[in-house]
Design a protein around this motif. Structure first.
Motif, PDB file in Angstrom:
ATOM      1  N   GLU A 176      -1.415  19.876 -65.126  1.00  0.00           N
ATOM      2  CA  GLU A 176      -0.875  21.194 -65.351  1.00  0.00           C
ATOM      3  C   GLU A 176      -0.454  21.343 -66.770  1.00  0.00           C
ATOM      4  O   GLU A 176       0.731  20.725 -67.046  1.00  0.00           O
ATOM      5  CB  GLU A 176       0.346  21.434 -64.317  1.00  0.00           C
ATOM      6  N   VAL A 177      -0.855  22.376 -67.412  1.00  0.00           N
ATOM      7  CA  VAL A 177      -0.541  22.337 -68.896  1.00  0.00           C
ATOM      8  C   VAL A 177       0.535  23.519 -69.084  1.00  0.00           C
ATOM      9  O   VAL A 177       1.498  23.324 -69.620  1.00  0.00           O
ATOM     10  CB  VAL A 177      -1.691  22.529 -69.786  1.00  0.00           C
ATOM     11  N   LEU A 178       0.253  24.727 -68.383  1.00  0.00           N
ATOM     12  CA  LEU A 178       1.375  25.782 -68.350  1.00  0.00           C
ATOM     13  C   LEU A 178       1.645  26.024 -66.973  1.00  0.00           C
ATOM     14  O   LEU A 178       0.900  26.015 -66.075  1.00  0.00           O
ATOM     15  CB  LEU A 178       0.745  26.967 -69.097  1.00  0.00           C
ATOM     16  N   ARG A 179       3.037  26.487 -66.767  1.00  0.00           N
ATOM     17  CA  ARG A 179       3.474  26.481 -65.370  1.00  0.00           C
ATOM     18  C   ARG A 179       4.381  27.910 -65.146  1.00  0.00           C
ATOM     19  O   ARG A 179       5.559  27.986 -65.928  1.00  0.00           O
ATOM     20  CB  ARG A 179       4.555  25.280 -65.212  1.00  0.00           C
ATOM     21  N   ASP A 180       3.817  28.676 -64.490  1.00  0.00           N
ATOM     22  CA  ASP A 180       4.457  30.007 -64.230  1.00  0.00           C
ATOM     23  C   ASP A 180       5.022  30.685 -65.507  1.00  0.00           C
ATOM     24  O   ASP A 180       6.201  30.981 -65.529  1.00  0.00           O
ATOM     25  CB  ASP A 180       5.343  29.926 -63.207  1.00  0.00           C
ATOM     26  N   LEU A 181       4.305  30.796 -66.538  1.00  0.00           N
ATOM     27  CA  LEU A 181       5.017  31.194 -67.966  1.00  0.00           C
ATOM     28  C   LEU A 181       4.833  32.726 -67.946  1.00  0.00           C
ATOM     29  O   LEU A 181       3.932  33.277 -67.677  1.00  0.00           O
ATOM     30  CB  LEU A 181       3.954  30.620 -68.904  1.00  0.00           C
ATOM     31  N   ASP A 182       5.829  33.294 -68.332  1.00  0.00           N
ATOM     32  CA  ASP A 182       6.379  34.587 -68.588  1.00  0.00           C
ATOM     33  C   ASP A 182       6.503  34.942 -70.097  1.00  0.00           C
ATOM     34  O   ASP A 182       7.417  34.139 -70.524  1.00  0.00           O
ATOM     35  CB  ASP A 182       7.507  35.310 -68.006  1.00  0.00           C
ATOM     36  N   LEU A 183       5.904  35.851 -70.503  1.00  0.00           N
ATOM     37  CA  LEU A 183       6.191  35.892 -71.916  1.00  0.00           C
ATOM     38  C   LEU A 183       5.546  37.428 -72.512  1.00  0.00           C
ATOM     39  O   LEU A 183       4.406  37.810 -71.895  1.00  0.00           O
ATOM     40  CB  LEU A 183       5.292  35.111 -72.743  1.00  0.00           C
ATOM     41  N   ASP A 184       6.549  38.124 -73.186  1.00  0.00           N
ATOM     42  CA  ASP A 184       6.128  39.431 -73.751  1.00  0.00           C
ATOM     43  C   ASP A 184       6.260  39.266 -75.315  1.00  0.00           C
ATOM     44  O   ASP A 184       7.527  38.725 -75.921  1.00  0.00           O
ATOM     45  CB  ASP A 184       7.264  40.505 -73.222  1.00  0.00           C
ATOM     46  N   ILE A 185       5.296  39.617 -75.909  1.00  0.00           N
ATOM     47  CA  ILE A 185       5.301  39.734 -77.489  1.00  0.00           C
ATOM     48  C   ILE A 185       5.349  41.047 -78.010  1.00  0.00           C
ATOM     49  O   ILE A 185       4.091  41.648 -77.806  1.00  0.00           O
ATOM     50  CB  ILE A 185       4.222  38.630 -78.270  1.00  0.00           C
ATOM     51  N   PRO A 186       6.154  41.437 -78.593  1.00  0.00           N
ATOM     52  CA  PRO A 186       6.122  43.266 -79.041  1.00  0.00           C
ATOM     53  C   PRO A 186       5.168  43.207 -80.107  1.00  0.00           C
ATOM     54  O   PRO A 186       4.699  42.321 -80.817  1.00  0.00           O
ATOM     55  CB  PRO A 186       7.550  43.270 -79.488  1.00  0.00           C
ATOM     56  N   THR A 187       4.672  44.475 -80.365  1.00  0.00           N
ATOM     57  CA  THR A 187       3.714  44.727 -81.315  1.00  0.00           C
ATOM     58  C   THR A 187       4.395  44.387 -82.698  1.00  0.00           C
ATOM     59  O   THR A 187       5.600  44.855 -82.754  1.00  0.00           O
ATOM     60  CB  THR A 187       3.047  46.311 -81.057  1.00  0.00           C
ATOM     61  N   GLY A 188       3.592  43.876 -83.496  1.00  0.00           N
ATOM     62  CA  GLY A 188       4.073  43.688 -84.945  1.00  0.00           C
ATOM     63  C   GLY A 188       4.980  42.490 -85.160  1.00  0.00           C
ATOM     64  O   GLY A 188       5.602  42.533 -86.123  1.00  0.00           O
ATOM     65  N   SER A 189       5.174  41.636 -84.125  1.00  0.00           N
ATOM     66  CA  SER A 189       6.197  40.416 -84.498  1.00  0.00           C
ATOM     67  C   SER A 189       5.557  39.341 -84.947  1.00  0.00           C
ATOM     68  O   SER A 189       4.077  39.405 -84.782  1.00  0.00           O
ATOM     69  CB  SER A 189       6.798  40.308 -83.429  1.00  0.00           C
ATOM     70  N   PHE A 190       6.207  38.577 -85.432  1.00  0.00           N
ATOM     71  CA  PHE A 190       5.563  37.224 -86.310  1.00  0.00           C
ATOM     72  C   PHE A 190       6.297  36.179 -85.320  1.00  0.00           C
ATOM     73  O   PHE A 190       7.586  35.909 -85.615  1.00  0.00           O
ATOM     74  CB  PHE A 190       5.938  37.389 -87.692  1.00  0.00           C
ATOM     75  N   GLU A 191       5.625  35.365 -84.510  1.00  0.00           N
ATOM     76  CA  GLU A 191       5.994  34.634 -83.698  1.00  0.00           C
ATOM     77  C   GLU A 191       5.535  32.982 -84.076  1.00  0.00           C
ATOM     78  O   GLU A 191       4.441  32.905 -84.221  1.00  0.00           O
ATOM     79  CB  GLU A 191       6.020  34.805 -82.375  1.00  0.00           C
ATOM     80  N   ALA A 192       6.609  32.246 -83.952  1.00  0.00           N
ATOM     81  CA  ALA A 192       6.014  30.745 -84.046  1.00  0.00           C
ATOM     82  C   ALA A 192       6.274  30.170 -82.723  1.00  0.00           C
ATOM     83  O   ALA A 192       6.980  30.415 -82.061  1.00  0.00           O
ATOM     84  CB  ALA A 192       6.885  30.284 -85.290  1.00  0.00           C
ATOM     85  N   LEU A 193       5.126  29.337 -82.306  1.00  0.00           N
ATOM     86  CA  LEU A 193       5.314  28.559 -81.005  1.00  0.00           C
ATOM     87  C   LEU A 193       5.469  27.190 -81.741  1.00  0.00           C
ATOM     88  O   LEU A 193       4.676  26.575 -82.220  1.00  0.00           O
ATOM     89  CB  LEU A 193       3.968  28.636 -80.416  1.00  0.00           C
ATOM     90  N   MET A 194       6.433  26.460 -80.983  1.00  0.00           N
ATOM     91  CA  MET A 194       6.654  24.980 -81.315  1.00  0.00           C
ATOM     92  C   MET A 194       6.797  24.280 -80.270  1.00  0.00           C
ATOM     93  O   MET A 194       7.039  24.830 -79.073  1.00  0.00           O
ATOM     94  CB  MET A 194       7.954  25.080 -82.358  1.00  0.00           C
ATOM     95  N   GLY A 195       6.638  23.008 -80.303  1.00  0.00           N
ATOM     96  CA  GLY A 195       6.854  22.151 -79.285  1.00  0.00           C
ATOM     97  C   GLY A 195       6.031  20.860 -79.532  1.00  0.00           C
ATOM     98  O   GLY A 195       5.117  20.798 -80.412  1.00  0.00           O
ATOM     99  N   PRO A 196       6.374  19.679 -78.877  1.00  0.00           N
ATOM    100  CA  PRO A 196       5.744  18.326 -79.171  1.00  0.00           C
ATOM    101  C   PRO A 196       4.289  18.330 -78.520  1.00  0.00           C
ATOM    102  O   PRO A 196       4.021  19.553 -77.947  1.00  0.00           O
ATOM    103  CB  PRO A 196       6.555  17.403 -78.077  1.00  0.00           C
ATOM    104  N   SER A 197       3.602  17.531 -79.064  1.00  0.00           N
ATOM    105  CA  SER A 197       2.149  17.274 -78.573  1.00  0.00           C
ATOM    106  C   SER A 197       2.024  17.483 -77.100  1.00  0.00           C
ATOM    107  O   SER A 197       2.590  16.786 -76.395  1.00  0.00           O
ATOM    108  CB  SER A 197       1.617  16.339 -79.292  1.00  0.00           C
ATOM    109  N   GLY A 198       0.825  18.335 -76.581  1.00  0.00           N
ATOM    110  CA  GLY A 198       0.784  18.227 -75.059  1.00  0.00           C
ATOM    111  C   GLY A 198       1.647  19.038 -74.434  1.00  0.00           C
ATOM    112  O   GLY A 198       1.784  19.332 -73.259  1.00  0.00           O
ATOM    113  N   SER A 199       2.582  19.929 -75.254  1.00  0.00           N
ATOM    114  CA  SER A 199       3.413  21.034 -74.676  1.00  0.00           C
ATOM    115  C   SER A 199       2.686  21.995 -73.996  1.00  0.00           C
ATOM    116  O   SER A 199       3.212  22.853 -73.169  1.00  0.00           O
ATOM    117  CB  SER A 199       4.509  21.326 -75.519  1.00  0.00           C
TER     118      SER A 199
END
Lengths: 252, 391
Positions: free
Chosen positions: A51-74
Motif C-alpha cells: 500500500e503506497v497511498l492510504r486514504d489520502l485527501d488533498l486539495d490544491i488550489p489553482t495557482g499554488s506552488f506546492e512542494a511534496l517532500m518525504g523519505p524515499s518510498g513515502s
C-alpha cells in the motif's frame, strides 16, 4: 504579467481543456484545481500487496506552488503520477482540472495530459536527435497548429526560459541547467494550467538549481501555473508556497 | 519538424550500429539480387528463345537418338523452311581439362540458315564449309582459352572416345542472346564417319532436329504436323517450340532452382532478424524517452509509427546500398566471369529489371515486419514505470 508571458498567453495552442483562471489573487482564495478524496494506491510485489497511498485527501488550489517532500518510498512520486494522470488510483477520487481521472480511458487520459499537464523531469528526457527548439515543439505535434505556428510558440517558450540564443543547439551542446530550461519550455509550450516537476533540481549544481527554481517561481507568479514539485531538497522546497510532507502513504 | 521525421532521425542516433545494420541488410540484398539473377539467367535462354524454331527429339527421352533420315522427313513437313540435324558430342580440351563448353555436330550450311543470329566473317564461314574438320568457336570461350582462327585443336571425346583433331575455322558471335557464346560447332559428317567405323549400329543417328519455320506459321501447328508424321513409326518424336524445349531443360534442374529460390528467401529472413535485433535494442535503450513521449500526450500508435518508421528507413537505406553494390559486383565482376566461363549455363548474367524494385520493396517490408514486435512492446510500455527506468 510580463511581455513574454502575455505573448505566450495570446498564442493559444488551440488545445482544449480546463485552464487555470489565474486572476492573480492569493492561491488559497481560489477553487482547488486538484482534488483527491480517499485515494488509495496499492502495488503488488508478486502476490504481496504494497500500500503506497492510504486514504489520502488533498486539495490544491489553482495557482499554488506546492512542494511534496518525504523519505524515499513515502509515495511522493506515486502521488505525482496520479495527479498527472500517468497512473490510476486503486480507489478514491482524483479530480484534476475539472476531470475525474478515474473515469477516463487510457487514451482519454493521454489526451487530457497533453492539454492540462506540463512535465518537468529530473533527468530532462530530451530527445538527443532534436534541437532545443524541436524538443520544445514535440508536444505541439499533437495539435492542429501549422509548422510556422509551432515554431513560433516554441521560440516564445524558449524566450521565456531565457534560451532564445540556444534554439538550434542539440542537448549534447547544452549544460544541465540549460537542458532543464528546455524541458521547462517544453512543459509550458502548450500552456497547460498545471506543471508537475519530479526532482527538477536533482541533477543540477546549486547555482543551476537556483536558476531553475527562480524560473518555476516566475512561471507560478507571472504565468499563474499551478506547480506541484516533488523534491528531497529543503532549499528547493523553501521556494514553494506550500510544503506538504508524506510519510508511509499519508500526509503528515 | 514532423512526427514521421522523428523516426527517421533516430536512424542517425547510433551511427556505428546503424552503419553495421545497413551493411548487413545491404549484404543480404546483394545475396538476394545475386540469387535472383542466377534464377533469371538460368531461365533467360527460354525467354530469349526464337519464336520461329521448332525442336524435334525422341519422344521417350532427349538422350535417345533419332534416325538421320528423319531430317529429310521433317524438312518436307508443310511450314518447315529448313531442318538442321544436331548431335551432342561432348569433349574436353586436354590443355584445359576443367573447362566446360558445349560441342555440337551440325550440318554446316543449314546451321547458319536455322541460326541466323550466329555471325561469322564470310571468309571464316567459307573456310568452315570447306574444311571437314573445321570447327567454329564461340567468342567467349575462344577469348578465355586463347583459341585463334587457323590453329589446330585437339579435343578428347567423352561420349566418342579418342583424340579428335579440328581446325579452328572461325570465331562466332551472336546478335541475340538465344545462342550462347561458349559452344563449338563442327561437321556432323566428321562425327558420323567415325561412328560408321567404330559404332556402326549408332551410325546415321542424330540427337535432335531443329526446324526453322515459315513466317506466319504457328510453331505448335508445325510441331504437331511433324509428330503426326512419325506417329506410326517405331521411333516417335516430340516436337516443341524452342522456348518450351529450353524450359523442359529447366524442369530437369527445377529442384536446384527451387533450392536457390528458398535460399534467397532464407537470406531475407536473416536480414529481418538482424534488423529486428537492432530495432529491439534501440527500443530498449529509449524506454525512458518513450515514457516521456507517452507522458506528454503521444499515443501508443505514435510510438509504433516512430519505431516502424525507423526500421523502414534502415531497411530502405540497406536496400539502396545493397543495390548500389550489386550492380558492379553482379554485372561487371561476377556476371562477366560467368558469361565467359559458364556461358552454356549463364549466357546473359545481368540483373533483371524486376529485381531492384522487388528488392527495395522487400527491404522496406521486411524492415516493417522486423519492427512489429519492438513497436508493439514500445506501445505497451507502462508510462510511470518507464519514466522510472534509467538507460
Amino acid at each position: 504579467m510580463s511581455e513574454t508571458a502575455r505573448e505566450l498567453d495570446e498564442e493559444k495552442t488551440g488545445t482544449e481543456g480546463a485552464k487555470a483562471s489565474g486572476s492573480g489573487a492569493p492561491a488559497s482564495a481560489k477553487p482547488p484545481v486538484i482534488e483527491l478524496s480517499k485515494v488509495r494506491k496499492t502495488y503488488f510485489r508478486g502476490k504481496e500487496p504494497v500500500e503506497v497511498l492510504r486514504d489520502l485527501d488533498l486539495d490544491i488550489p489553482t495557482g499554488s506552488f506546492e512542494a511534496l517532500m518525504g523519505p524515499s518510498g513515502s509515495g511522493k512520486s506515486t502521488l505525482l503520477n496520479l495527479i498527472a494522470g500517468l497512473d490510476r488510483a486503486s480507489s478514491g477520487m482524483v479530480k484534476v482540472a475539472g476531470s475525474d481521472l478515474s473515469k477516463l480511458s487510457e487514451s482519454a487520459r493521454t489526451k487530457w495530459r497533453s492539454q492540462n499537464i506540463g512535465f518537468i523531469f529530473q533527468t530532462f528526457n530530451m530527445l538527443p536527435v532534436l534541437t532545443a527548439q524541436e524538443n520544445v515543439e514535440l508536444p505541439l505535434l499533437l495539435t492542429k497548429l501549422s509548422a510556422v505556428e509551432r515554431r513560433q510558440r516554441a521560440q516564445t517558450a524558449l524566450k521565456i526560459v531565457g534560451l532564445e540564443d540556444r534554439m538550434d543547439h542539440y542537448p549534447r551542446e547544452l549544460s544541465g541547467g540549460q537542458e532543464q530550461r528546455v524541458t521547462i519550455a517544453r512543459a509550458i509550450v502548450t500552456d497547460p494550467p498545471i506543471l508537475v516537476a519530479d526532482e527538477p533540481t536533482g541533477d543540477l549544481d546549486r547555482d543551476s538549481a537556483e536558476d531553475i527554481l527562480d524560473l518555476l517561481v516566475k512561471l507560478n507568479r507571472e504565468f499563474e501555473k499551478t506547480i506541484i514539485m516533488v523534491t528531497h531538497d529543503p532549499a528547493a522546497a523553501e521556494r514553494a508556497s506550500i510544503v506538504r510532507r508524506l510519510n508511509k502513504g499519508v500526509l503528515v | 519538424m514532423r512526427a514521421i521525421s522523428l523516426g527517421v532521425r533516430n536512424v542517425l542516433r547510433n551511427r556505428f550500429r546503424t552503419s553495421l545494420t545497413i551493411l548487413g541488410v545491404a549484404v543480404a540484398i546483394l545475396a538476394f539480387v545475386l540469387l535472383r539473377t542466377v534464377l533469371s539467367a538460368w531461365t533467360i535462354a527460354a525467354d530469349f528463345a526464337a519464336k520461329d524454331r521448332v525442336v524435334t527429339r525422341h519422344k521417350v527421352s532427349f538422350i535417345m537418338t533419332l534416325p538421320g533420315k528423319y531430317v529429310d522427313d521433317v524438312a518436307e513437313t508443310p511450314g518447315v523452311k529448313t531442318a538442321l540435324l544436331s548431335s551432342w558430342f561432348g569433349a574436353k580440351d586436354p590443355n584445359h581439362p576443367n573447362e566446360f563448353f558445349g560441342t555440337i555436330a551440325v550440318d554446316p550450311q543449314k546451321f547458319f540458315e536455322v541460326y541466323d543470329e550466329v555471325v561469322v566473317p564470310e571468309d571464316q564461314k567459307a573456310a568452315f564449309f570447306a574444311e571437314r574438320r573445321g570447327i567454329i568457336i564461340g567468342s567467349a570461350v575462344a577469348k578465355k582459352l586463347g583459341y585463334k582462327v587457323g590453329q589446330r585443336l585437339t579435343l578428347t571425346g567423352t561420349i566418342y572416345p579418342g583424340n579428335w583433331d579440328f581446325i579452328v575455322s572461325g570465331i562466332y558471335d551472336t546478335t541475340r542472346q538465344s545462342v550462347d557464346k561458349s559452344s563449338m560447332f563442327f561437321h556432323y559428317d566428321y562425327l558420323n564417319e567415325w561412328t560408321k567405323q567404330k559404332r556402326p549400329r549408332s551410325a546415321d543417328q542424330v540427337g535432335w532436329i531443329i526446324s526453322r519455320i515459315e513466317k506466319g506459321r504457328r510453331p505448335a501447328d508445325v510441331a504437331k504436323a511433324i509428330d503426326t508424321k512419325f506417329d506410326d513409326s517405331d521411333i516417335q518424336t516430340l516436337s516443341q517450340d524452342e522456348r518450351t524445349f529450353n524450359t523442359s531443360f529447366l524442369g530437369m534442374i527445377s529442384a536446384v532452382l527451387k533450392a536457390v529460390d528458398v535460399v534467397s528467401i532464407v537470406i531475407l529472413a536473416i536480414m529481418m532478424l538482424i534488423l529486428g535485433n537492432t530495432i529491439a535494442m534501440g527500443v530498449r535503450e529509449r524506454t525512458h524517452e518513450y515514457g516521456m513521449l507517452r507522458a506528454i500526450g503521444f499515443l501508443p500508435k505514435h510510438l509504433v509509427i516512430f519505431v516502424v518508421g525507423e526500421a523502414a528507413t534502415v531497411g530502405l537505406l540497406g536496400g539502396i546500398v545493397g543495390l548500389l553494390i550489386s550492380y558492379p559486383i553482379v554485372e561487371q565482376g561476377l556476371g562477366r566471369f560467368l558469361e565467359e566461363n559458364m556461358g552454356a549455363f549463364f549466357p546473359y548474367f545481368r540483373i533483371d529489371s524486376k529485381t531492384p524494385p522487388i528488392a527495395l520493396t522487400l527491404s522496406i517490408l521486411l524492415g516493417v515486419c522486423a519492427a512489429i514486435i519492438p513497436a508493439y512492446r514500445a506501445s505497451q510500455l507502462d508510462v510511470a514505470a518507464s519514466l522510472r527506468k534509467i538507460g
